[in-house]
Design an enzyme around this catalytic site. Structure first.
Site, PDB file in Angstrom:
ATOM      1  N   SER A 266      32.765  92.683  29.028  1.00  0.00           N
ATOM      2  CA  SER A 266      34.031  92.371  28.243  1.00  0.00           C
ATOM      3  C   SER A 266      33.915  90.923  27.350  1.00  0.00           C
ATOM      4  O   SER A 266      34.787  90.776  26.634  1.00  0.00           O
ATOM      5  CB  SER A 266      35.220  92.415  29.032  1.00  0.00           C
ATOM      6  OG  SER A 266      35.667  93.759  29.323  1.00  0.00           O
TER       7      SER A 266
ATOM      8  N   LYS B 171      34.282  91.155  23.861  1.00  0.00           N
ATOM      9  CA  LYS B 171      35.508  91.366  23.268  1.00  0.00           C
ATOM     10  C   LYS B 171      35.795  90.255  22.225  1.00  0.00           C
ATOM     11  O   LYS B 171      36.570  90.422  21.468  1.00  0.00           O
ATOM     12  CB  LYS B 171      36.838  91.729  24.202  1.00  0.00           C
ATOM     13  CG  LYS B 171      36.393  93.081  24.948  1.00  0.00           C
ATOM     14  CD  LYS B 171      37.341  93.315  25.969  1.00  0.00           C
ATOM     15  CE  LYS B 171      37.207  94.603  26.802  1.00  0.00           C
ATOM     16  NZ  LYS B 171      37.949  94.534  28.112  1.00  0.00           N
TER      17      LYS B 171
ATOM     18  N   TYR C  53      32.327 101.481  21.727  1.00  0.00           N
ATOM     19  CA  TYR C  53      32.879 100.285  22.616  1.00  0.00           C
ATOM     20  C   TYR C  53      32.008 100.229  23.862  1.00  0.00           C
ATOM     21  O   TYR C  53      31.527  99.079  24.173  1.00  0.00           O
ATOM     22  CB  TYR C  53      34.331 100.805  22.887  1.00  0.00           C
ATOM     23  CG  TYR C  53      34.916 100.077  23.973  1.00  0.00           C
ATOM     24  CD1 TYR C  53      35.375  98.823  24.029  1.00  0.00           C
ATOM     25  CD2 TYR C  53      34.767 100.538  25.485  1.00  0.00           C
ATOM     26  CE1 TYR C  53      35.882  97.898  25.183  1.00  0.00           C
ATOM     27  CE2 TYR C  53      35.440  99.763  26.507  1.00  0.00           C
ATOM     28  CZ  TYR C  53      35.775  98.597  26.450  1.00  0.00           C
ATOM     29  OH  TYR C  53      36.125  97.767  27.530  1.00  0.00           O
TER      30      TYR C  53
ATOM     31  N   TYR D 273      42.498  88.579  32.418  1.00  0.00           N
ATOM     32  CA  TYR D 273      43.285  89.552  33.050  1.00  0.00           C
ATOM     33  C   TYR D 273      44.384  89.007  33.683  1.00  0.00           C
ATOM     34  O   TYR D 273      45.053  88.038  33.401  1.00  0.00           O
ATOM     35  CB  TYR D 273      42.664  90.761  33.362  1.00  0.00           C
ATOM     36  CG  TYR D 273      41.259  91.224  32.584  1.00  0.00           C
ATOM     37  CD1 TYR D 273      41.371  91.681  31.316  1.00  0.00           C
ATOM     38  CD2 TYR D 273      39.931  90.690  33.269  1.00  0.00           C
ATOM     39  CE1 TYR D 273      40.364  91.772  30.695  1.00  0.00           C
ATOM     40  CE2 TYR D 273      38.720  91.258  32.511  1.00  0.00           C
ATOM     41  CZ  TYR D 273      39.068  91.670  31.365  1.00  0.00           C
ATOM     42  OH  TYR D 273      37.850  92.095  30.574  1.00  0.00           O
TER      43      TYR D 273
ATOM     44  N   VAL E 293      32.902  92.293  33.511  1.00  0.00           N
ATOM     45  CA  VAL E 293      32.353  92.841  34.797  1.00  0.00           C
ATOM     46  C   VAL E 293      30.979  92.801  35.146  1.00  0.00           C
ATOM     47  O   VAL E 293      30.488  93.083  36.061  1.00  0.00           O
ATOM     48  CB  VAL E 293      32.872  94.254  35.006  1.00  0.00           C
ATOM     49  CG1 VAL E 293      34.537  94.151  35.253  1.00  0.00           C
ATOM     50  CG2 VAL E 293      32.378  95.131  34.047  1.00  0.00           C
TER      51      VAL E 293
HETATM   52  N1  GLN Z   1      32.696  98.239  29.813  1.00  0.00           N
HETATM   53  C1  GLN Z   1      33.930  97.684  30.786  1.00  0.00           C
HETATM   54  C2  GLN Z   1      34.995  98.668  30.877  1.00  0.00           C
HETATM   55  O1  GLN Z   1      35.558  99.135  29.549  1.00  0.00           O
HETATM   56  C3  GLN Z   1      34.277  96.265  30.479  1.00  0.00           C
HETATM   57  C4  GLN Z   1      35.383  95.654  31.413  1.00  0.00           C
HETATM   58  C5  GLN Z   1      35.016  94.595  31.679  1.00  0.00           C
HETATM   59  O2  GLN Z   1      34.006  93.713  31.582  1.00  0.00           O
HETATM   60  N2  GLN Z   1      36.167  93.748  32.232  1.00  0.00           N
HETATM   61  O3  GLN Z   1      35.651  99.176  32.007  1.00  0.00           O
END
Ligand code: GLN
Length: 304
Positions: free
Chosen positions: A64, A67, A191, A239, A257
């Site tokens: 993530s 993003k 994505y 988050y 993650v």
């Molecule tokens: N590719 C992961 C997902 O979509 C990314 C989530 C994350 O890094 N928090 O669940």
């Protein structure tokens, strides 16, 4: 040795000895086998110099953290039109929560939760095949990091494509509300690949320099947009752990993650930290602790 190098070495030694390392993400099977014993950190300063410690040259899945880069690309390409499709409020819920999206009629709370990032990727696909969009994304990362050795790990992308049921649910819900312009499998293909980009801490800290706003560092976006991306990182980048991160670290950050975190010290530095074990909110357990210690040692905070 500089003071900063000594601080990073001390933090890396403390992290090597830390007993509670969190839990590696196992919902993406390819990530489940990563050794939680690893820790790396890299800092790029406003004067263009950098320092690293620990496993700063080991590649990890940025997940993530991607993003931030897709948001920067989408704002550059579409400008403020993007905000008709995605909000700017913290969600207070897990990154992959489905609950709020139905209640709020398909407008995701912010571009950093999965639903919001899927909308941003959809916006980047406008007029571009997924392969072209991913080519542009890799070019953006490589240009920002000034390093061509940045690639997407196909096995990680495939692993998530096979198991990403929640993300498919989010994409279909967005589609049902008319907030997706391309088929869910196309958008998610792009994505999952953007999330599967791999970088080292050094590369990620370099790539983050455009968010610092310092005359010696590259400028890829207007200062107004740099400030806004930092504001979103501060309020939404972790988050339902964003308040806690702001409280402990006091700097804008974006986690993934894979265990990476990109942290911006406005006008001063870009920091990348990585340790694969996560806390309950899916943010790097030791990464957070390390940047908390670094910020305290350096007196870095956006709060004065
Ligand atoms: N590719 C992961 C997902 O979509 C990314 C989530 C994350 O890094 N928090 O669940």
């Amino acid at each position: 040795m500089s003071d900063l190098q000594a601080i990073l070495d001390r933090i890396a030694a403390e992290m090597a000895a830390a007993p509670d390392r969190g839990k590696v993400a196992d919902y993406i099977p390819e990530l489940a086998s990563i050794d939680p014993g690893q820790f790396g950190i890299a800092v790029c300063l406003a004067d263009g110099t950098h320092c690293t410690a620990g496993d700063a040259e080991v590649r990890f899945s940025i997940q993530s953290v991607s993003k931030v880069f897709t948001l920067a690309m989408a704002l550059g390409r579409l400008g403020d039109q993007l905000w008709a499709r995605v909000g700017r409020e913290p969600s207070g819920l897990a990154f992959n929560s489905i609950l709020q999206l139905e209640h709020e009629r398909g407008i995701p709370r912010n571009p950093f939760i999965n639903a919001g990032a899927i909308v941003v990727t959809d916006a980047l696909l406008s007029g571009h095949a997924p392969r072209e969009m991913l080519g542009d994304y890799l070019r953006f990362l490589r240009h920002a990091a000034d390093d061509d050795d940045i690639h997407i790990n196909e096995s990680v992308a495939r692993s998530e494509t096979e198991t990403g049921h929640r993300n498919f649910a989010l994409a279909h819900e967005l589609c049902a509300h008319g907030n997706l312009q391309h088929p869910p499998d196309h958008v998610l293909g792009a994505y999952f690949h953007q999330c599967a980009a791999e970088m080292t801490c050094r590369q990620l800290a370099f790539a983050g320099r455009f968010l610092v706003n310092a005359p010696e560092l590259p400028s890829l976006l207007s200062l107004a947009r740099v400030r806004r991306i930092n504001a979103l990182m501060m309020t939404c980048g972790h988050y339902d752990g964003s308040g806690e991160f702001a409280f402990r670290v006091g700097l804008p950050g974006k986690s993934g993650v894979g265990g990476g975190i990109l942290v911006i010290v406005p006008s001063r530095a870009a920091v990348a930290v990585w340790s694969p074990g996560l806390n309950a909110q899916g943010n790097s357990q030791l990464g957070t602790l390390a940047v908390e210690r670094l910020a305290r040692a350096q007196g870095w905070s956006v709060f004065g």
